[in-house]
Design a protein around this motif. Structure first.
Motif, PDB file in Angstrom:
ATOM      1  N   TYR A 481      43.791  60.851  23.208  1.00 20.62           N
ATOM      2  CA  TYR A 481      44.216  59.699  22.087  1.00 20.62           C
ATOM      3  C   TYR A 481      43.086  59.632  21.194  1.00 20.62           C
ATOM      4  O   TYR A 481      41.731  59.446  21.496  1.00 20.62           O
ATOM      5  CB  TYR A 481      44.210  58.373  23.031  1.00 20.62           C
ATOM      6  N   GLU A 482      43.383  59.951  19.985  1.00 16.77           N
ATOM      7  CA  GLU A 482      42.068  60.353  18.880  1.00 16.77           C
ATOM      8  C   GLU A 482      41.170  59.334  18.978  1.00 16.77           C
ATOM      9  O   GLU A 482      40.019  59.749  19.082  1.00 16.77           O
ATOM     10  CB  GLU A 482      42.791  60.497  17.275  1.00 16.77           C
ATOM     11  N   LYS A 483      41.659  58.137  18.945  1.00 14.21           N
ATOM     12  CA  LYS A 483      40.461  57.138  18.776  1.00 14.21           C
ATOM     13  C   LYS A 483      39.619  56.863  20.121  1.00 14.21           C
ATOM     14  O   LYS A 483      38.585  56.803  19.956  1.00 14.21           O
ATOM     15  CB  LYS A 483      41.173  55.618  18.545  1.00 14.21           C
ATOM     16  N   THR A 484      40.228  57.110  21.189  1.00 17.73           N
ATOM     17  CA  THR A 484      39.487  56.948  22.388  1.00 17.73           C
ATOM     18  C   THR A 484      39.000  58.118  23.206  1.00 17.73           C
ATOM     19  O   THR A 484      38.188  58.284  23.850  1.00 17.73           O
ATOM     20  CB  THR A 484      40.439  56.164  23.224  1.00 17.73           C
ATOM     21  N   ASP A 485      39.643  59.343  22.521  1.00 18.14           N
ATOM     22  CA  ASP A 485      39.338  60.498  22.931  1.00 18.14           C
ATOM     23  C   ASP A 485      39.303  60.575  24.533  1.00 18.14           C
ATOM     24  O   ASP A 485      38.797  61.002  25.193  1.00 18.14           O
ATOM     25  CB  ASP A 485      37.790  60.861  22.822  1.00 18.14           C
ATOM     26  N   ASN A 486      40.450  59.929  24.738  1.00 16.48           N
ATOM     27  CA  ASN A 486      40.681  59.761  26.286  1.00 16.48           C
ATOM     28  C   ASN A 486      42.212  59.927  26.736  1.00 16.48           C
ATOM     29  O   ASN A 486      42.995  59.985  25.526  1.00 16.48           O
ATOM     30  CB  ASN A 486      40.115  58.636  26.963  1.00 16.48           C
ATOM     31  N   THR A 487      42.584  59.511  28.073  1.00 15.80           N
ATOM     32  CA  THR A 487      43.851  59.429  28.444  1.00 15.80           C
ATOM     33  C   THR A 487      44.620  58.250  28.331  1.00 15.80           C
ATOM     34  O   THR A 487      43.897  57.201  28.404  1.00 15.80           O
ATOM     35  CB  THR A 487      43.968  60.206  29.648  1.00 15.80           C
ATOM     36  N   LEU A 488      45.938  58.286  28.320  1.00 17.61           N
ATOM     37  CA  LEU A 488      46.800  57.109  28.115  1.00 17.61           C
ATOM     38  C   LEU A 488      47.659  57.052  29.292  1.00 17.61           C
ATOM     39  O   LEU A 488      48.187  58.326  29.522  1.00 17.61           O
ATOM     40  CB  LEU A 488      47.405  56.977  26.828  1.00 17.61           C
ATOM     41  N   PRO A 489      48.087  55.971  30.018  1.00 13.25           N
ATOM     42  CA  PRO A 489      49.164  55.755  30.961  1.00 13.25           C
ATOM     43  C   PRO A 489      50.230  56.554  30.577  1.00 13.25           C
ATOM     44  O   PRO A 489      50.716  56.769  29.331  1.00 13.25           O
ATOM     45  CB  PRO A 489      49.410  54.377  31.015  1.00 13.25           C
ATOM     46  N   SER A 586      38.395  63.425  31.926  1.00 17.63           N
ATOM     47  CA  SER A 586      39.088  62.911  33.050  1.00 17.63           C
ATOM     48  C   SER A 586      40.090  63.647  33.609  1.00 17.63           C
ATOM     49  O   SER A 586      40.273  63.188  35.061  1.00 17.63           O
ATOM     50  CB  SER A 586      39.238  61.508  32.912  1.00 17.63           C
ATOM     51  N   LEU A 587      40.935  64.468  33.122  1.00 13.48           N
ATOM     52  CA  LEU A 587      42.122  65.042  33.758  1.00 13.48           C
ATOM     53  C   LEU A 587      41.635  66.099  34.526  1.00 13.48           C
ATOM     54  O   LEU A 587      41.002  67.268  34.284  1.00 13.48           O
ATOM     55  CB  LEU A 587      43.086  65.577  32.847  1.00 13.48           C
ATOM     56  N   PRO A 635      54.397  68.198  41.616  1.00  9.14           N
ATOM     57  CA  PRO A 635      55.082  68.543  40.539  1.00  9.14           C
ATOM     58  C   PRO A 635      53.928  68.968  39.450  1.00  9.14           C
ATOM     59  O   PRO A 635      52.927  68.326  39.377  1.00  9.14           O
ATOM     60  CB  PRO A 635      55.970  67.512  40.234  1.00  9.14           C
ATOM     61  N   VAL A 636      54.298  69.852  38.783  1.00  9.64           N
ATOM     62  CA  VAL A 636      53.374  70.492  37.467  1.00  9.64           C
ATOM     63  C   VAL A 636      52.932  69.260  36.673  1.00  9.64           C
ATOM     64  O   VAL A 636      51.832  69.224  36.282  1.00  9.64           O
ATOM     65  CB  VAL A 636      53.811  71.608  36.934  1.00  9.64           C
ATOM     66  N   GLU A 637      54.050  68.489  36.347  1.00 10.94           N
ATOM     67  CA  GLU A 637      53.757  67.424  35.071  1.00 10.94           C
ATOM     68  C   GLU A 637      53.150  66.242  35.553  1.00 10.94           C
ATOM     69  O   GLU A 637      52.637  65.323  34.906  1.00 10.94           O
ATOM     70  CB  GLU A 637      54.963  67.091  34.311  1.00 10.94           C
ATOM     71  N   CYS A 638      52.650  66.113  36.882  1.00  4.25           N
ATOM     72  CA  CYS A 638      52.079  65.027  37.417  1.00  4.25           C
ATOM     73  C   CYS A 638      50.512  65.089  36.804  1.00  4.25           C
ATOM     74  O   CYS A 638      50.035  66.007  36.449  1.00  4.25           O
ATOM     75  CB  CYS A 638      52.016  64.865  38.890  1.00  4.25           C
ATOM     76  N   LYS A 639      49.659  64.046  36.677  1.00  2.85           N
ATOM     77  CA  LYS A 639      48.215  63.945  36.115  1.00  2.85           C
ATOM     78  C   LYS A 639      47.473  63.248  37.111  1.00  2.85           C
ATOM     79  O   LYS A 639      47.680  62.113  37.709  1.00  2.85           O
ATOM     80  CB  LYS A 639      48.304  63.267  35.016  1.00  2.85           C
ATOM     81  N   GLY A 640      46.505  64.031  37.507  1.00  3.46           N
ATOM     82  CA  GLY A 640      45.401  63.449  38.420  1.00  3.46           C
ATOM     83  C   GLY A 640      44.230  63.043  37.458  1.00  3.46           C
ATOM     84  O   GLY A 640      43.578  64.039  36.869  1.00  3.46           O
ATOM     85  N   ILE A 641      43.900  61.830  37.718  1.00  5.98           N
ATOM     86  CA  ILE A 641      42.701  61.378  36.677  1.00  5.98           C
ATOM     87  C   ILE A 641      41.710  60.625  37.457  1.00  5.98           C
ATOM     88  O   ILE A 641      42.198  59.989  38.242  1.00  5.98           O
ATOM     89  CB  ILE A 641      43.152  60.574  35.557  1.00  5.98           C
ATOM     90  N   VAL A 642      40.484  60.760  36.999  1.00  5.53           N
ATOM     91  CA  VAL A 642      39.471  60.178  37.769  1.00  5.53           C
ATOM     92  C   VAL A 642      39.169  58.990  36.927  1.00  5.53           C
ATOM     93  O   VAL A 642      38.619  59.265  35.546  1.00  5.53           O
ATOM     94  CB  VAL A 642      38.045  60.826  37.987  1.00  5.53           C
ATOM     95  N   GLY A 643      39.352  57.867  37.250  1.00  4.62           N
ATOM     96  CA  GLY A 643      39.112  56.637  36.459  1.00  4.62           C
ATOM     97  C   GLY A 643      37.391  56.213  36.126  1.00  4.62           C
ATOM     98  O   GLY A 643      36.942  56.867  36.961  1.00  4.62           O
ATOM     99  N   SER A 644      37.233  55.321  35.016  1.00  2.61           N
ATOM    100  CA  SER A 644      35.837  55.121  35.014  1.00  2.61           C
ATOM    101  C   SER A 644      35.216  54.326  36.512  1.00  2.61           C
ATOM    102  O   SER A 644      33.956  54.123  36.474  1.00  2.61           O
ATOM    103  CB  SER A 644      35.689  54.193  33.815  1.00  2.61           C
TER     104      SER A 644
END
Length: 1409
Positions: A481-489, A586-587, A635-644
């Motif tokens: 996400y350009e402004k946050t340079d991070n992932t979104l739900p 984080s991904l 599944p391939v399209e799942c996303k594993g993310i480490v939160g802050s």
């Protein structure tokens, strides 16, 4: 907390229910019991219920209920209140201080104290101040006695004084008491009984023919009877409002003023009240100027109620009335339901909307689910902290489950309010420059996104590509996400994925070309809308599955889906750090760009692998876009993310189960198998391998041996879920324990086969993985589906309406997309065909009406909905339907087409102008609507709706179903569906949100219930009672009483007590179930109807037949709304009603109901169905009671013939039927022998029989129908009857002659006939001979009226009728275990048939959504 919930009134005997200040010291268990019973109008039974239970416990002392729950002991602790009064609480050392506060809030003496400290005085004289989150055991030991609690007034602050005012207003209103009709009926009955007792009325009260117990022809008329008018409010005070003097001026703040209230008492006096940190007092202010000094009388008190009692005598009296009213209600009626169901009917005429300043204030201060005062809740942190609670010990698990349940429920509540704010455009988006469909919102720490609709695909191609790049850059899901340079739900990710791939297409990897030209645009349109809505559904299911797998260290976000006004909003807790942009890498697992780049980390993979084992998913390898091999277990399209917060989150679980290999065409990307099916298939394979002794590798051999017999055992897993009326996930839960043991034969599925992702590994391995998924899909199509259709036909599963049908399908692991196949398979059963085709119509209509709602401006909503309903169900204009359908079809599609594309452009220009869009709902006509519905049914369910569907559709059931699915409420009045426009704008009362959520349930309690059901089926009542009670106790603590799982426990407890012969205890438990069902499932849910039916049977068991019939009347009303009059359960209820009338000697009414039930069953199920045999048997018993043994024999013969055909001669039920036939034959012979002896029957008896007939012409009819049904009777008998009636022949006399009762009854009948204006002749003979009624001979032969039939017959018949009415067909929910039955029932058909229907009772897949 041990032994109850914060609302655990039952065992606490919450003082709310029954303490009056005069009797505080009654031990609370006794209190709650006597109160429960009184609420049912059976106060005199409480004693018997106590003693009976003791007996059942003593019989089996080793399994005593208390012994099992040794950890729960209640200790009396006295409490000294702020007002100086004393009361006693029953506490356990494990109770927290919050629990104690809740109990005090429920007790009438202390319910209005909100701001106080608790001191605990121990026996050694020390005093401890209790902190809210402490457990009492941490502070002192209360088990030794001689401790007491003291309430000390604490200082108010801004928040607590507002809460105090809010609580006081709540107390002064009765709107929090949700009184059940059953309670009202019982209280009325009790009042009636006392009145008749006072009149010294020795004559047995006549059981009335209930006027609304008709045969349910008028279903539309019954709408008006569903809602009872609201109870009359008791007024305590004219108004309490925040004064316009607020906020206090700064110099008054320094003196402690917090708030000013304006008060008008019932006497008409106006007061201005100052709330300070210490107390509330009346100040001396005038109209416009604040004078903070206390007024002359200097009245003050620490609570608002205390102050009001001092200044208004009328308040004191009214407040006492309110407390008494709340105390007289059942404790459960005072409990708030966390997420109450939407009601589809509203009161008619619409009640006046009155001024209410308090309501206005609340609507302003509570903004879309977040409070203005105080910090917003961090939902994610709360939820994940609760998951991390220890859960090794039993008590720890309860605390953890309870915390999770509470947080998730609160989240869903807040998410619902927030979603309404988002859809009403009250909450601004966080990315306002993007196209509206991609807007995302954050409110109250919840992330909202729209499930993207198919309109996107209608944009011109170049727009699509421009938008793709735009979307990719701005919402590129979860990664930059350009402004946050991070992932979104994941709402965002779903949007971008869907857009990239156009219509999600299995075979197609380059998304934009997916709109292949040979697929008709309509198909793509409909399909892709399904896919986006479906992906949200799947994600919720996947999230739920991973939550239940409960792998330490792997977390999911809280999630809910809210459908409102045609929009679907996905609400999730905010992933920590995602909005701050403090972690760019984080991904760690999965892919955000459809598999071009796939991330992987060892740490993450080990956790995901652990979850995969529990979910039967296989560790496998895939290739990313650059050809690198990656090992995944998800599944391939799942996303594993480490939160802050350094927790590992797994998102986007749209495919937690493999694809359905039966649906691999374009647009079926989200057609996946259900988890229940995976579990059932797994069990089937394991069973097969153990049978055939295959090595794990021999997949093919094993599954080829899958035949229907194995399926019968195997499908049981899934079925259990249905039969248990428990949640869909039962089977899955049961599985968790077994997955380690069967690791050697573990069947694992690769979730990425049949998708666009490239699999790595050898061809053989890929082929084997595909074969595995194909086998599971074939298992669904070739074994589970046919078995389900068979269960429907045998009534083993008997859904009543769309909701219960969906739950039954899901419990068996069948997706609703197969409903067309179910409909095809049930064509021979009219009620099932109607049910399925109506559900297909409703589901197709739902998409069309949602589209209209999305497109309608606020001011047009009422018009749009009423116009839609009129087109849908109003009378058609006289145009040839066929020609019209064909000619308007293509036009209509084009119209919708152009409307959709113009709609999209309008939306992108900030929703356009109202006048441009106004026309969409106006352009709908009946023809265009119905042709759309037929088209949709074909596309989505591969089902051809017949041409006359529109005429055949059950109007009330369908309108109810649509309203429930879309969240519309209409006025409960009688609608004339023959009019062109049955609905007016004023009939549409509101649009409400429909919510799907994943609130966890307590698996431990579920397991106890499952075990209990097994014990009950084996007749081990004491053990079953213990298990159900334990489950009840746990659930009370976890969810509080208002939950359908608690209702389940109550129902089973009622059954156990019923079979143990404790009717009063059974009624108490059944009444609880009924209240919970009304509040958690809805007033007209089929389960609520069955609760009323069971209540009726239990009341009948206590000989309170009038009360029983009133409950039956309600049950029939509810069944008519959900299923309409044509349903086997309605016929079963008729048999119950007949049995009740039969037992009170009203044979004419009983026969009418039995004939009606027989007609229904023959029409719906066929003449050779087992249920039809049940009707014949019931008729045989009825004729037996009347002494018409010949007819009994003929009807029993029909029963026997059907049973031989269906079950074979060796079945115990067939043999029972044979025994009954013999019994009837012997009686007939005995009677004939008596005739032979030439005993004469005196004339009065003949006269009496004729009088009975004349008084009840309908009895003649019933006899004629019966005679017809029984194949007629011999001519000689007819002749002798004619002779008898014309007075030509001497008549044989029955064995006992005419006793006084008989003569009295005959006189009574004559009196009634005269009163009805029928001609009665003193020695009368009708002028023309009556039709041949050989049956009547038998009545006369017995020499008595039906009330006084020869005793042997009556006893046996009655006994049988009892077995029958209580445990046989009648109510699917009352199910006698075989052993218990055999010990009780006569050696007749009773035990057989009721056991036969034991299966039917397991029906009703009541699965919590």
């Amino acid at each position: 907390m041990a032994g109850k919930s914060n609302r655990g009134r039952n065992r606490k005997g919450s003082h709310q229910s029954s303490v009056n200040s005069s009797e505080q010291a009654v031990p609370s268990d006794a209190k709650s019991k006597s109160n429960d019973v009184q609420a049912n109008g059976d106060a005199n039974l409480s004693e018997s219920s106590d003693t009976k239970l003791e007996v059942t416990d003593k019989d089996n002392a080793s399994h005593q209920h208390p012994a099992k729950q040794a950890d729960v002991h209640l200790y009396p602790v006295p409490v000294k209140t702020q007002g100086g009064e004393k009361l006693e609480l029953q506490l356990t050392p494990g109770d927290s201080v919050m629990d104690v506060r809740q109990f005090l809030l429920d007790a009438p003496e202390t319910c209005f104290f909100t701001c106080y400290d608790l001191l605990l005085h121990t026996n050694d004289g020390s005093v401890h101040q209790l902190e809210d989150y402490n457990e009492i055991s941490e502070v002192a030991d209360i088990t030794g006695g001689s401790c007491f609690l003291e309430m000390i007034a604490a200082l108010y602050d801004d928040r607590s004084i507002r809460a105090h005012v809010h609580r006081t207003r709540e107390l002064l209103s009765l709107s929090t008491v949700h009184s059940s009709l059953s309670t009202t009926l019982a209280l009325q009955h009790e009042v009636g009984r006392t009145a008749s007792a006072n009149l010294k009325d020795a004559v047995k009260a006549e059981v009335p023919d209930l006027e609304n117990l008709g045969f349910m022809e008028n279903v539309t008329g019954s709408l008006t009877n569903l809602l009872s008018s609201p109870s009359k409010e008791i007024k305590c005070v004219e108004s309490i409002v925040f004064s316009s003097f607020n906020p206090p001026p700064s110099y008054r703040r320094l003196s402690g003023d917090l708030i000013y209230l304006d008060l008008v008492t019932l006497e008409g006096n106006k007061y201005c009240i100052t709330g300070t940190t210490k107390a509330l007092y009346v100040n001396s202010s005038t109209e416009n100027i604040l004078d903070p000094r206390p007024n002359k009388s200097a009245l003050e008190a620490t609570t608002l109620v205390g102050l009001l009692q001092k200044i208004s005598p009328k308040f004191k009296k009214a407040f006492r009335e309110i407390l008494e009213h709340k105390a007289s209600a059942h404790p459960f009626e005072n409990v708030q339901s966390l997420l109450p169901p939407n009601s589809w009917l509203g009161l008619y005429p619409v009640p006046d909307h009155r001024r209410d300043a308090a309501r206005a204030e609340n609507s302003l201060t509570l903004s879309f689910g977040s409070e203005l005062i105080g910090m917003q809740r961090d939902w994610n942190e709360e939820l994940q902290s609760c998951r991390e609670f220890p859960h090794a010990a039993h008590q720890e698990r309860i605390l953890r489950d309870r915390a999770l349940y509470k947080v998730t429920s609160d989240f869903v509540d807040a998410a619902t309010s927030g979603a309404i704010g988002v859809i009403n455009r009250c909450i601004p988006p966080i990315n306002p420059t993007d196209p509206e469909c991609f807007h995302m919102y954050v409110h109250n720490n919840i992330f909202f996104s729209f499930a993207v609709d198919a309109e996107l695909e209608q944009l011109p191609r170049k727009h699509a590509s421009v938008d793709n790049s735009k979307v990719e850059s701005t919402t590129s899901s979860q990664n930059s996400y350009e402004k946050t340079d991070n992932t979104l739900p994941h709402g965002a990710s779903r949007a971008s994925n869907e857009v990239e791939s156009g219509v999600p297409d299995t075979e197609n990897t380059n998304g934009i070309d997916a709109l292949s030209s040979d697929v008709p645009a309509e198909a793509q349109l409909a399909e892709s809308e399904q896919a986006t809505f479906a992906s949200a559904n799947n994600d919720l299911k996947g999230t739920k599955a991973y939550q239940e797998a409960d792998v330490p260290g792997l977390y999911n976000l809280a999630m809910a889906i809210i459908d409102y006004r045609g929009h679907r909003v996905i609400a999730q807790s905010v992933l920590p750090g995602i909005l701050q942009g403090d972690k760019s890498d984080s991904l760690l697992y999965g892919s955000v760009d459809n598999g071009k780049k796939i991330c992987w980390s060892e740490d993450f993979h080990s956790k995901v692998l652990e979850a995969a084992k529990r979910l039967h998913l296989k560790e496998h390898t895939v290739l990313d876009g650059s050809g690198n091999v990656v090992k995944l277990a998800a599944p391939v399209e799942c996303k594993g993310i480490v939160g802050s917060d350094d927790r590992h989150y797994l998102l986007d679980l749209m495919r937690a189960t493999p694809r359905d290999a039966n649906y691999t065409g374009s647009g079926s990307r989200f057609c996946i198998l259900r988890p229940e099916l995976i579990t059932a298939f797994f069990n089937a394979e394991v069973a097969n391998r153990s049978k055939s002794g295959c090595a794990p590798g021999d997949n093919s051999v094993a599954s080829d041996s899958l035949n229907t017999n194995n399926a019968e055992e195997v499908v049981k897993t899934a079925e259990n879920a249905a039969l248990a009326t428990s949640e869909t996930q039962d089977a899955v839960n049961g599985e968790k324990a077994d997955f380690h043991e069967s690791a050697s034969t573990e069947i694992l599925f690769n979730p990425n086969v049949f998708t666009e992702f490239k699999l790595s590994g050898s061809q053989e391995e890929i082929a084997a993985d595909e074969e595995n998924v194909r086998k599971a899909s074939l298992y669904l199509k070739d074994i589970v589906l046919p078995k389900f259709i068979q269960d429907l036909s045998t009534l083993e599963v008997s859904p009543m309406d769309g909701q219960t049908l969906t739950e039954a399908l899901h419990a068996h692991g069948i997706n609703v997309r197969y409903i067309g196949k179910v409909a095809e398979g049930t064509r021979h059963m009219p009620h099932l065909w109607d049910l399925c085709s109506n559900e297909i119509v409703v589901r197709s209509t739902k998409h069309i009406i949602k589209d209209i709602l999305r497109d309608t401006e606020d001011h047009d909503l009422g018009h749009a909905i009423s116009h839609f309903f009129n087109c849908f169900l109003g009378k058609n204009h006289a145009v040839s339907a066929k020609g019209l359908a064909n000619s308007t079809h293509s036009k209509n599609q084009k119209k919708i087409h152009s409307a959709k594309s113009s709609k999209v452009q309008a939306k992108s220009r900030n929703r356009g102008y109202a006048r441009k869009k106004q026309s969409l709902y106006l352009s709908i006509t009946s023809e265009s609507l119905w042709s759309d519905i037929q088209e949709f049914a074909k596309l989505k369910y591969q089902f051809e709706l017949p041409e006359d569907t529109r005429q055949r559709v059950k109007k009330i059931s369908v309108i109810r179903n649509i309203c429930q699915k879309v969240g519309i409420a209409i006025a409960s009045r009688k609608y004339d569906f023959d009019a062109v426009a049955p609905f007016q704008v004023s009939d549409i009362l509101k649009v409400q949100p429909v919510v799907k959520h994943s609130i966890p349930v307590c698996s431990e309690a579920k397991d106890l219930v499952e075990t209990g059901k097994v014990q009950l089926a084996e007749g081990m009542l004491s053990e079953a009672y213990t298990l159900f009670s334990e489950a009840f106790t746990i659930l009370q603590q976890v969810t509080g009483p208002m939950h359908r799982e608690v209702a389940n426990c109550c129902r089973y407890l009622a059954m156990v007590l019923y079979h143990a012969g404790d009717m009063a205890g059974a009624i108490m438990q059944q009444h609880k179930e009924l209240i919970i069902n009304e509040r958690c499932l809805g007033l007209d849910h089929p389960d609520t109807a069955h609760s009323y039916g069971n209540m009726a049977l239990f009341y009948h068991g206590l000989n309170q037949t009038e009360l029983a019939l009133r409950h039956m009347s309600r049950a029939l009303l509810l069944l008519s709304l959900s299923s309409g009059p044509d349903h086997p359960d309605v016929a079963a209820t008729f048999i119950n009603v007949a049995m009740m009338y039969q037992d009170t000697g009203k044979m004419d009414t009983a026969l009418r109901y039995l004939q009606e039930a027989l007609k229904k069953n023959e029409r719906l199920l066929g003449e050779e169905h087992i249920q039809t045999a049940v009707c014949y048997h019931a008729l045989a018993i009825a004729f037996n009671c009347m002494g018409a043994f010949k007819l009994s024999h003929q009807h029993e013969k029909k029963t026997y013939d059907i049973l031989v055909k269906q079950l074979g001669e060796d079945d115990s039920r067939t043999k029972d039927s044979q025994n009954w036939m013999k019994t009837f034959k012997i009686r007939e012979l005995q009677m004939n022998a008596q005739k032979q002896k030439g005993q004469t029957l005196n004339a009065s008896s003949a006269q009496k029989a004729i009088e009975i007939l004349k008084a009840h012409p309908d009895l003649i009819q019933a006899f004629q129908v019966a005679a017809g049904g029984a194949g007629g009777s011999e001519a000689s008998a007819n002749k002798s009857l004619n002779n008898l009636v014309t007075g030509e022949a001497p008549l044989p006399r029955g064995g006992r002659g005419v006793d006084e009762r008989g003569a009295r009854a005959a006189a009574e009948v004559r009196k009634k006939a005269a009163a009805r204006g029928l001609l009665v002749r003193p020695h009368g003979v009708p002028v023309q001979t009556l039709p041949p009624l050989a049956q009547l001979l038998n009545v006369i032969n017995s020499g008595t009226t039906p009330d006084a039939v020869n005793n042997e017959g009556t006893d046996e018949g009655k006994k049988e009728a009892d077995v029958h009415s209580s445990n046989g067909v009648p109510d699917p929910d009352v199910d006698l275990p075989k052993p218990a039955q055999e010990s009780k029932a006569p050696a007749g058909l009773g035990s057989g048939l009721s056991a036969l229907d034991a299966k039917k009772q397991k029906t009703k897949a009541k699965v919590a959504t």
